[in-house]
Design a protein around this motif. Structure first.
Motif, PDB file in Angstrom:
ATOM      1  N   HIS A  63      -0.589  -6.531   0.392  1.00 27.11           N
ATOM      2  CA  HIS A  63       0.426  -7.096   1.194  1.00 27.11           C
ATOM      3  C   HIS A  63      -0.084  -8.236   1.856  1.00 27.11           C
ATOM      4  O   HIS A  63       0.453  -9.068   2.849  1.00 27.11           O
ATOM      5  N   GLY A  97       3.896   1.907   3.868  1.00 28.66           N
ATOM      6  CA  GLY A  97       2.884   0.866   4.335  1.00 28.66           C
ATOM      7  C   GLY A  97       2.343   1.027   5.660  1.00 28.66           C
ATOM      8  O   GLY A  97       2.805   1.840   6.427  1.00 28.66           O
ATOM      9  N   HIS A 151       0.738  -1.549  11.240  1.00 26.95           N
ATOM     10  CA  HIS A 151      -0.484  -2.450  11.855  1.00 26.95           C
ATOM     11  C   HIS A 151      -0.539  -2.521  13.257  1.00 26.95           C
ATOM     12  O   HIS A 151      -1.662  -2.636  13.921  1.00 26.95           O
ATOM     13  N   SER A 156       3.426  -5.394   6.294  1.00 27.03           N
ATOM     14  CA  SER A 156       3.100  -4.531   5.073  1.00 27.03           C
ATOM     15  C   SER A 156       4.092  -4.339   4.153  1.00 27.03           C
ATOM     16  O   SER A 156       4.024  -4.120   3.121  1.00 27.03           O
ATOM     17  N   SER A 195       1.946  -0.038   0.033  1.00 22.21           N
ATOM     18  CA  SER A 195       1.355  -1.343   0.185  1.00 22.21           C
ATOM     19  C   SER A 195       0.039  -1.304   1.094  1.00 22.21           C
ATOM     20  O   SER A 195       0.127  -0.884   2.462  1.00 22.21           O
ATOM     21  N   MET A 196      -0.915  -1.638   0.582  1.00 22.96           N
ATOM     22  CA  MET A 196      -2.388  -1.430   1.291  1.00 22.96           C
ATOM     23  C   MET A 196      -3.447  -2.520   0.771  1.00 22.96           C
ATOM     24  O   MET A 196      -3.524  -2.658  -0.618  1.00 22.96           O
ATOM     25  N   CYS A 239      -4.397   1.983   5.132  1.00 30.08           N
ATOM     26  CA  CYS A 239      -3.537   2.980   5.203  1.00 30.08           C
ATOM     27  C   CYS A 239      -4.019   4.212   4.631  1.00 30.08           C
ATOM     28  O   CYS A 239      -3.763   4.656   3.582  1.00 30.08           O
TER      29      CYS A 239
END
Length: 290
Positions: free
Chosen positions: A64, A92, A95, A145, A197-198, A235
């Motif tokens: 991402h 995701g 954050h 993300s 998504s990582m 993640c």
């Protein structure tokens, strides 16, 4: 004067940004197609060769970090060549630890530069019931993300629906277990994809990032979900959810696509705060050796 009154009246009738946010997910990436189109034009090329008969892609891992937009484009190019999903589950990291709980879901549609991406409301509701949590659209506000990838999903899969899920580092294991069970059932539908998504190693020099990434590659290549907590990724719990959901659904093939890091992409080998990236496909059986 008449024109001024008409403009004022039009402004009053148009929906405000706040009303958009109540009805749609809206982000900094919602209105400007240029960064995405530029990345697609510069980077597009087939990245996944034709798969053997009976083999298909059922999941994946993608970055991402928009610095690595070329990796994103090639990942989605390859994915589109092999898959036409009806529903894309997008996991995701949370954050910024936003929202009401440690796992966040939403059935609001997403406004993108390429049109509105609807949510699969049925699956969102099913997940919410399983993990015993209400929908929490505000958790997604400013969360890149998911927000960075949503326009790519709409561009490459214009007829698909999305199920966005944010997983905080403090997510409870009991709820993660319920989430894994729902996703493993959803994966039995060949028209469902689960993507994570990582990003991988953070805040180190390139040589350390490469060593960490070799460990991550070994763990993911054998889908060893029990060792994900040892990896330097952003993640870990999402990765465990992905690997265990795929395994329970009978999918055990892994195909690494690309690997890079921010030092290589910027041409700054001495960068002290390197972030690294993989793009990975998961298949319904091990890939045939070439």
């Amino acid at each position: 004067m008449r024109r001024c009154r008409a403009i004022i009246l039009l402004c009053l009738l148009l929906p405000s940004p706040d009303s958009w946010s109540r009805d749609f997910h809206f982000s900094n990436w919602s209105d400007n197609p240029r960064p995405f189109l530029d990345a697609i034009q510069k980077s597009a090329r087939p990245s996944l060769p034709p798969l053997p008969m009976g083999q298909r892609v059922c999941g994946g891992i993608v970055t991402h970090h928009f610095l690595a937009s070329g990796l994103m484009v090639r990942f989605f190019d390859g994915l589109r060549s092999q898959s036409s999903p009806e529903t894309i589950v997008l996991l995701g990291p949370n954050h910024f630890h936003q929202g009401l709980a440690n796992i966040s879901i939403s059935s609001l549609p997403w406004k993108t530069p390429f049109g509105v991406l609807p949510a699969d409301t049925h699956l969102v509701q099913k997940i919410g019931a399983a993990i015993r949590l209400p929908q929490d659209p505000e958790a997604f506000s400013g969360e890149h993300s998911v927000g960075v990838l949503i326009p790519f999903l709409k561009y490459y899969f214009p007829r698909s629906k999305v199920v966005p899920i944010l997983i905080d580092v403090n997510a409870q294991e009991s709820r993660l277990e319920d989430l894994r069970e729902v996703l493993s059932q959803a994966l039995k539908n060949p028209k469902t994809l689960v993507l994570l998504s990582m990003d991988f190693s953070h805040d180190s020099i390139a040589s350390i990032a490469d060593a960490r990434d070799r460990t991550a590659e070994q763990v993911i290549s054998v889908m060893d979900a029990g060792k994900t907590h040892e990896l330097n990724v952003d993640c870990r719990k999402g990765l465990r959810v992905l690997l265990e959901s795929l395994s329970r659904a009978g999918y055990n093939g892994v195909q690494f696509n690309e690997h890079s890091n921010s030092a290589r992409l910027t041409g700054k080998p001495d960068q002290p705060d390197v972030t690294s990236y993989f793009t990975i496909y998961f298949l319904n059986s091990p890939p045939t050796p070439s």
